[in-house]
Write an enzyme that holds these catalytic residues in place. Sequence first.
Site, PDB file in Angstrom:
ATOM      1  N   MET A 220       0.847  -1.193   0.000  1.00 33.48           N
ATOM      2  CA  MET A 220       0.000   0.000   0.000  1.00 33.48           C
ATOM      3  C   MET A 220       0.889   1.252   0.000  1.00 33.48           C
ATOM      4  O   MET A 220       0.417   2.348   0.311  1.00 33.48           O
ATOM      5  CB  MET A 220      -0.942   0.001   1.203  1.00 33.48           C
ATOM      6  CG  MET A 220      -1.915  -1.177   1.159  1.00 33.48           C
ATOM      7  SD  MET A 220      -3.445  -0.908   2.048  1.00 33.48           S
ATOM      8  CE  MET A 220      -2.853  -0.648   3.691  1.00 33.48           C
TER       9      MET A 220
ATOM     10  N   GLY B 130      11.218  -3.308   5.287  1.00 33.81           N
ATOM     11  CA  GLY B 130      10.533  -4.605   5.254  1.00 33.81           C
ATOM     12  C   GLY B 130      10.019  -4.913   3.849  1.00 33.81           C
ATOM     13  O   GLY B 130      10.192  -6.025   3.335  1.00 33.81           O
ATOM     14  N   HIS B 131       9.416  -3.903   3.209  1.00 32.72           N
ATOM     15  CA  HIS B 131       8.919  -4.108   1.841  1.00 32.72           C
ATOM     16  C   HIS B 131      10.084  -4.395   0.884  1.00 32.72           C
ATOM     17  O   HIS B 131       9.987  -5.249   0.007  1.00 32.72           O
ATOM     18  CB  HIS B 131       8.204  -2.848   1.327  1.00 32.72           C
ATOM     19  CG  HIS B 131       6.966  -2.473   2.098  1.00 32.72           C
ATOM     20  ND1 HIS B 131       6.923  -1.380   2.925  1.00 32.72           N
ATOM     21  CD2 HIS B 131       5.743  -3.036   2.140  1.00 32.72           C
ATOM     22  CE1 HIS B 131       5.707  -1.283   3.447  1.00 32.72           C
ATOM     23  NE2 HIS B 131       4.973  -2.274   3.000  1.00 32.72           N
TER      24      HIS B 131
ATOM     25  N   GLN C  31     -10.310  -2.567   2.512  1.00 36.86           N
ATOM     26  CA  GLN C  31      -9.848  -3.212   3.739  1.00 36.86           C
ATOM     27  C   GLN C  31      -9.800  -2.264   4.935  1.00 36.86           C
ATOM     28  O   GLN C  31      -9.252  -2.610   5.977  1.00 36.86           O
ATOM     29  CB  GLN C  31      -8.492  -3.897   3.505  1.00 36.86           C
ATOM     30  CG  GLN C  31      -7.327  -2.963   3.272  1.00 36.86           C
ATOM     31  CD  GLN C  31      -6.097  -3.721   2.804  1.00 36.86           C
ATOM     32  OE1 GLN C  31      -6.033  -4.183   1.665  1.00 36.86           O
ATOM     33  NE2 GLN C  31      -5.096  -3.857   3.663  1.00 36.86           N
TER      34      GLN C  31
ATOM     35  N   LYS D 178       5.715 -11.537   7.290  1.00 38.30           N
ATOM     36  CA  LYS D 178       5.159 -12.262   8.446  1.00 38.30           C
ATOM     37  C   LYS D 178       4.659 -11.311   9.522  1.00 38.30           C
ATOM     38  O   LYS D 178       4.001 -11.724  10.457  1.00 38.30           O
ATOM     39  CB  LYS D 178       6.242 -13.164   9.049  1.00 38.30           C
ATOM     40  CG  LYS D 178       6.500 -14.418   8.281  1.00 38.30           C
ATOM     41  CD  LYS D 178       7.323 -15.357   9.148  1.00 38.30           C
ATOM     42  CE  LYS D 178       7.810 -16.535   8.349  1.00 38.30           C
ATOM     43  NZ  LYS D 178       8.705 -17.390   9.159  1.00 38.30           N
TER      44      LYS D 178
ATOM     45  N   GLN E 172      -2.683 -12.320   7.808  1.00 41.23           N
ATOM     46  CA  GLN E 172      -2.875 -12.006   6.388  1.00 41.23           C
ATOM     47  C   GLN E 172      -2.139 -13.033   5.523  1.00 41.23           C
ATOM     48  O   GLN E 172      -2.678 -13.545   4.533  1.00 41.23           O
ATOM     49  CB  GLN E 172      -2.369 -10.593   6.108  1.00 41.23           C
ATOM     50  CG  GLN E 172      -2.274 -10.247   4.632  1.00 41.23           C
ATOM     51  CD  GLN E 172      -1.918  -8.797   4.397  1.00 41.23           C
ATOM     52  OE1 GLN E 172      -2.755  -7.930   4.506  1.00 41.23           O
ATOM     53  NE2 GLN E 172      -0.669  -8.518   4.061  1.00 41.23           N
TER      54      GLN E 172
ATOM     55  N   SER F   9       6.721  -0.671  10.223  1.00 43.77           N
ATOM     56  CA  SER F   9       5.348  -0.589   9.731  1.00 43.77           C
ATOM     57  C   SER F   9       5.140   0.816   9.182  1.00 43.77           C
ATOM     58  O   SER F   9       5.676   1.788   9.724  1.00 43.77           O
ATOM     59  CB  SER F   9       4.379  -0.823  10.899  1.00 43.77           C
ATOM     60  OG  SER F   9       3.095  -0.330  10.570  1.00 43.77           O
TER      61      SER F   9
HETATM   62  O1  PAF Z   1      -0.168  -5.763   3.602  1.00 47.46           O
HETATM   63  C1  PAF Z   1      -0.578  -4.834   2.854  1.00 47.46           C
HETATM   64  O2  PAF Z   1       0.101  -3.836   2.631  1.00 47.46           O
HETATM   65  C2  PAF Z   1      -1.952  -4.964   2.228  1.00 47.46           C
HETATM   66  O3  PAF Z   1      -2.845  -5.608   3.080  1.00 47.46           O
HETATM   67  C3  PAF Z   1      -1.929  -5.642   0.851  1.00 47.46           C
HETATM   68  C4  PAF Z   1      -1.463  -7.080   0.936  1.00 47.46           C
HETATM   69  C5  PAF Z   1      -1.018  -4.862  -0.086  1.00 47.46           C
HETATM   70  C6  PAF Z   1      -3.338  -5.640   0.260  1.00 47.46           C
HETATM   71  O4  PAF Z   1      -3.847  -4.342   0.116  1.00 47.46           O
END
Ligand code: PAF
Length: 275
Positions: free
Chosen positions: A26, A32-33, A58, A146, A151, A183
């Site tokens: 997002m 982390g990403h 969401q 994780k 999720q 985060s």
């Molecule tokens: O973890 C996230 O950033 C979101 O939940 C995702 C998997 C990109 C779905 O919108």
Amino acid sequence: MQVLHTVAELRAALAGKSGVGFVPTMGNLHDGHLTLVRQVKQATNGPVVSSIFVNRLQFLPHEDFNQYPRTLTRDCELLEGAGCDIVFAPSEGELYPEPQGFKVHPPAELADILEGHFRPGFFIGVSTVVHKLFNIVQPAVAAFGKKDYQQLMVIRRMVVQMGLPITILGGETTRSPEGLALSSRNGYLSAEEKEEALRLPRTLRQLIAGWQAGQRDLAALEAVAAQRLADHGWQVDYMTLRRQHDLGPAVEGDALVALGAAKLGKTRLIDNFEL
Ligand code: PAF
């Protein structure tokens, strides 16, 4: 690296390509990403795609959808540095050209507990957008952190039950040197709150230590952990010890995971440790 905004452009860029790697996000990226991008890159020889899309489906009405930081330029620089080949950053109208009436409903036993209990509909929103993104990107491999433990579990089950030919990789949680799980929402914390936020991982560790020391009154262990946070002004959703494979209650002999979610000021934080 290409930055594409439409499904048609993305499909054209990926036409004839195999072994596509995928990291959905997002945005407002952190290390982390980027670790997930590197992990996917190592796992495949195909192009690596990362999507940036703040998925309204969401978020509950009172949650931070509007406030969620949109930092596309910086995100693209970071993704390029991590070796991403294509950024897919669709507008809301591009991904949801009409109200999304068809949705993916994960089973209640996976999705109505823990996060799903406190954020009703969250996993419907996540599963729907991830399934849709999978259909658009058609990856061979995709990675999820994780840190969002439940999720990752829901997506793994979705891929199995829907017969999607995608290998799902789980990325270890990246932490600050002090131990705070990275985060996008950490950006909401004041300097003082960042310090206090460390109490969440610390308390999860204490919960684990209690179990490992032989305490088997799970309800009492969890209540003590929740109280430790509440005593310092946190609003606790859950502090709990569960089985890793289905997040059912902890049972001796199973691989376990300690998970916690709590609000510090206005910011809701989650964390977990496998044991
Ligand atoms: O973890 C996230 O950033 C979101 O939940 C995702 C998997 C990109 C779905 O919108």
